[in-house]
Design a protein around this motif. Structure first.
Motif, mmCIF file in Angstrom:
data_model
loop_
_atom_site.group_PDB
_atom_site.id
_atom_site.type_symbol
_atom_site.label_atom_id
_atom_site.label_comp_id
_atom_site.label_asym_id
_atom_site.label_seq_id
_atom_site.Cartn_x
_atom_site.Cartn_y
_atom_site.Cartn_z
ATOM 1 N N HIS A 57 21.246 5.483 -19.852
ATOM 2 C CA HIS A 57 20.830 4.483 -18.861
ATOM 3 C C HIS A 57 22.027 3.857 -18.134
ATOM 4 O O HIS A 57 21.976 3.673 -16.917
ATOM 5 C CB HIS A 57 19.968 3.397 -19.514
ATOM 6 C CG HIS A 57 18.625 3.895 -19.936
ATOM 7 N ND1 HIS A 57 17.544 3.063 -20.101
ATOM 8 C CD2 HIS A 57 18.176 5.145 -20.216
ATOM 9 C CE1 HIS A 57 16.494 3.773 -20.473
ATOM 10 N NE2 HIS A 57 16.865 5.046 -20.563
ATOM 11 N N MET B 259 22.426 1.494 -14.618
ATOM 12 C CA MET B 259 21.840 0.246 -15.126
ATOM 13 C C MET B 259 22.938 -0.725 -15.543
ATOM 14 O O MET B 259 23.219 -0.930 -16.732
ATOM 15 C CB MET B 259 20.877 0.520 -16.284
ATOM 16 C CG MET B 259 19.585 1.176 -15.808
ATOM 17 S SD MET B 259 18.248 1.050 -16.991
ATOM 18 C CE MET B 259 17.794 -0.684 -16.810
ATOM 19 N N HIS C 256 13.645 -0.616 -22.095
ATOM 20 C CA HIS C 256 15.044 -0.864 -21.750
ATOM 21 C C HIS C 256 15.595 -1.934 -22.681
ATOM 22 O O HIS C 256 14.856 -2.495 -23.500
ATOM 23 C CB HIS C 256 15.170 -1.336 -20.290
ATOM 24 C CG HIS C 256 14.903 -0.264 -19.288
ATOM 25 N ND1 HIS C 256 15.687 0.853 -19.152
ATOM 26 C CD2 HIS C 256 13.914 -0.134 -18.370
ATOM 27 C CE1 HIS C 256 15.207 1.619 -18.189
ATOM 28 N NE2 HIS C 256 14.123 1.048 -17.706
#
Length: 135
Positions: A123, A128, A59
């Motif tokens: 994402h 997120m 990430h």
């Protein structure tokens, strides 16, 4: 008795600063698919974010100053946040935080509203992002 109290007070004065944290680090956990800061706000100035990736996949951690809602940042055709888009100011980021690792990012933030995101492909669209306020 008074002398003993003074000695204890002096000893406590030496111990208490040693126990306090100077870093003021704000823990942030990245997972599939969440960005979860341990605190939702902090005082303006130099802040250190201690980012832990609890996921297996990589990430990233990106900070934007914005008055937009966390899920309303400008996106491109691919659904990723346009980091130079209208209504957002890119502050800083750490790319490629591998699963199971922890990275730290120190930034100076003025009072205002911020959004913390992962902007790897898809994402952001999967949730997120998190709001963060600086007072």
């Amino acid at each position: 008795m008074m002398k003993r109290l003074l000695v204890l007070a002096a000893a406590a004065a030496l111990v208490i600063p040693a126990c306090s944290s100077d870093s003021g680090g704000i823990g942030v956990t990245l997972s599939d698919f969440k960005v979860e800061p341990a605190e939702s706000s902090a005082s303006a100035g130099e802040l250190t974010f201690d980012i832990t990736n609890d996921a297996e996949q990589t990430h990233e951690f990106v900070i934007f100053k914005t008055d937009l809602a966390p899920d309303e940042l400008p996106t491109g055709d691919d659904g990723d946040v346009d980091e130079e888009g209208e209504g957002v100011t890119h502050i800083d980021e750490i790319e490629d935080i591998t699963g199971g690792s922890t990275e730290s990012l120190t930034v100076t933030l003025d009072a205002g509203s911020y959004v913390l995101i992962c902007n790897l492909p898809a994402h952001y669209g999967q949730g997120m992002h998190a709001a963060f306020t600086v007072n």
